[in-house]
Design a protein around this motif. Structure first.
Motif, PDB file in Angstrom:
ATOM      1  N   CYS A   1      31.960 -17.639 -33.659  1.00 13.62           N
ATOM      2  CA  CYS A   1      32.797 -17.240 -32.279  1.00 13.62           C
ATOM      3  C   CYS A   1      33.877 -18.208 -32.029  1.00 13.62           C
ATOM      4  O   CYS A   1      33.441 -19.074 -31.603  1.00 13.62           O
ATOM      5  N   VAL A   2      34.924 -17.936 -32.271  1.00 15.67           N
ATOM      6  CA  VAL A   2      36.077 -18.733 -32.378  1.00 15.67           C
ATOM      7  C   VAL A   2      37.487 -18.348 -31.367  1.00 15.67           C
ATOM      8  O   VAL A   2      37.567 -17.190 -31.478  1.00 15.67           O
TER       9      VAL A   2
ATOM     10  N   PHE B   1      32.345 -12.873 -35.630  1.00 13.05           N
ATOM     11  CA  PHE B   1      31.742 -12.298 -36.688  1.00 13.05           C
ATOM     12  C   PHE B   1      30.516 -13.179 -37.641  1.00 13.05           C
ATOM     13  O   PHE B   1      30.149 -13.999 -37.030  1.00 13.05           O
ATOM     14  N   GLU B   2      29.987 -12.527 -38.277  1.00 14.37           N
ATOM     15  CA  GLU B   2      28.649 -12.833 -39.022  1.00 14.37           C
ATOM     16  C   GLU B   2      28.790 -12.610 -40.488  1.00 14.37           C
ATOM     17  O   GLU B   2      29.468 -11.633 -40.860  1.00 14.37           O
TER      18      GLU B   2
ATOM     19  N   ARG C   1      33.034  -8.158 -38.900  1.00 14.60           N
ATOM     20  CA  ARG C   1      33.740  -8.485 -37.457  1.00 14.60           C
ATOM     21  C   ARG C   1      32.537  -7.882 -36.365  1.00 14.60           C
ATOM     22  O   ARG C   1      32.169  -6.736 -36.817  1.00 14.60           O
ATOM     23  N   LEU C   2      32.113  -8.623 -35.442  1.00 18.27           N
ATOM     24  CA  LEU C   2      31.563  -8.259 -34.160  1.00 18.27           C
ATOM     25  C   LEU C   2      32.335  -7.851 -33.151  1.00 18.27           C
ATOM     26  O   LEU C   2      32.022  -6.860 -32.403  1.00 18.27           O
TER      27      LEU C   2
ATOM     28  N   GLY D   1      29.823 -15.454 -23.714  1.00 19.44           N
ATOM     29  CA  GLY D   1      28.377 -15.239 -23.775  1.00 19.44           C
ATOM     30  C   GLY D   1      28.117 -13.738 -24.206  1.00 19.44           C
ATOM     31  O   GLY D   1      26.944 -13.419 -24.619  1.00 19.44           O
ATOM     32  N   ARG D   2      28.954 -12.819 -24.056  1.00 20.21           N
ATOM     33  CA  ARG D   2      28.864 -11.485 -24.398  1.00 20.21           C
ATOM     34  C   ARG D   2      29.257 -11.193 -25.824  1.00 20.21           C
ATOM     35  O   ARG D   2      28.295 -10.107 -26.376  1.00 20.21           O
ATOM     36  N   VAL D   3      29.873 -11.869 -26.358  1.00 19.64           N
ATOM     37  CA  VAL D   3      30.197 -11.550 -27.757  1.00 19.64           C
ATOM     38  C   VAL D   3      29.762 -12.893 -28.951  1.00 19.64           C
ATOM     39  O   VAL D   3      29.564 -12.253 -29.901  1.00 19.64           O
TER      40      VAL D   3
END
Length: 253
Positions: free
Chosen positions: A133-134, A190-191, A166-167, A32-34
């Motif tokens: 998000c994996v 990442f996006e 990368r996030l 949820g945070r990332v």
């Protein structure tokens, strides 16, 4: 979903499918945070397992396409997902499925990916999804954003970095899974940073990058010749693929 519940349902993980079920709901807080998620998102989840993450997603996004290969898990999934009308459960081999044909088309991949298919799933999702998000093996998480000249740097690193930024990267305890895996895991978010992966030139770029790394100890001139590809520019021919920054691979087209 606890280990006791697994036994109650008579489910034992299939090691050939690389199944390590998520059993600790606390890890959902990290996701949820990332995870870069929005209420209007259509999420692709590959390998929902027991549905722990699937249920959590269904309460936060518009729709979830959950792709599961193991029919034995249907009773557990039906129980976990009862009342979740915005989950579309598809029993199929994700490796044989064109994600772009899912309707509505997913724009985010969020999944606890089976180790054996983690890399190809991410590669197949790159042209389709915008955010990711994996949960993957730590080695794979490191490979996605590895730097040139490192052992982890390869075709996957180049293609991901040419299209995404990368996030977040978060280590995940082995204890959140059953059975406990023999390797460390990590959550990586990442996006998309460009539309390159969704463009018409992506297949050719992917073939070129993979050809360059197919003989990674050889210099580019020889590697591309062995792959039957056009020769690289003279200033790159004497280098090895692992020495090139991601953007330099665009010069090979």
């Amino acid at each position: 979903m606890s280990i006791a519940r697994l036994r109650e349902l008579g489910i034992s993980p299939n090691r050939e499918l690389g199944q390590n079920f998520l059993i600790d709901d606390n890890v959902l807080g990290i996701i949820g945070r990332v995870a870069p998620l929005h209420p209007q998102d259509v999420v692709l989840e590959v390998g929902p397992g027991l549905g722990v993450l699937t249920r959590w997603l269904s309460e936060r996004v518009s729709l979830v396409h959950a792709i599961e290969i193991d029919r034995r898990l249907e009773p557990a999934l039906m129980t976990t997902l009862e009342g979740a009308a915005n989950v579309r459960l598809v029993f199929a081999d994700a490796m044989k499925l064109d994600f772009a044909t899912l309707d509505p088309r997913p724009n985010a991949l969020v999944a606890n990916l089976p180790y054996a298919v983690a890399t190809p799933v991410v590669m197949d999702a790159l042209p389709v999804c915008e955010r990711f998000c994996v949960m993957v093996q730590r080695e794979i998480a490191d490979r996605l954003f590895a730097s040139p000249g490192t052992k982890a740097y390869g075709a996957v690193s180049v293609l991901v970095q040419l299209s995404c930024r990368r996030l977040a990267l978060r280590p995940v305890s082995r204890r959140v899974f059953s059975p406990v895996p023999r390797v460390d895991s990590a959550l990586v978010a990442f996006e998309r940073s460009s539309d390159r992966a969704a463009g018409p030139g992506w297949p050719a770029l992917s073939r070129t990058v993979h050809a360059a790394f197919a003989h990674r100890r050889k210099r580019l001139g020889n590697a591309m010749a062995l792959a039957g590809m056009a020769p690289p520019p003279a200033h790159l021919a004497g280098l090895r693929a692992e020495q090139l920054a991601p953007e330099q691979f665009l010069e090979l087209l």
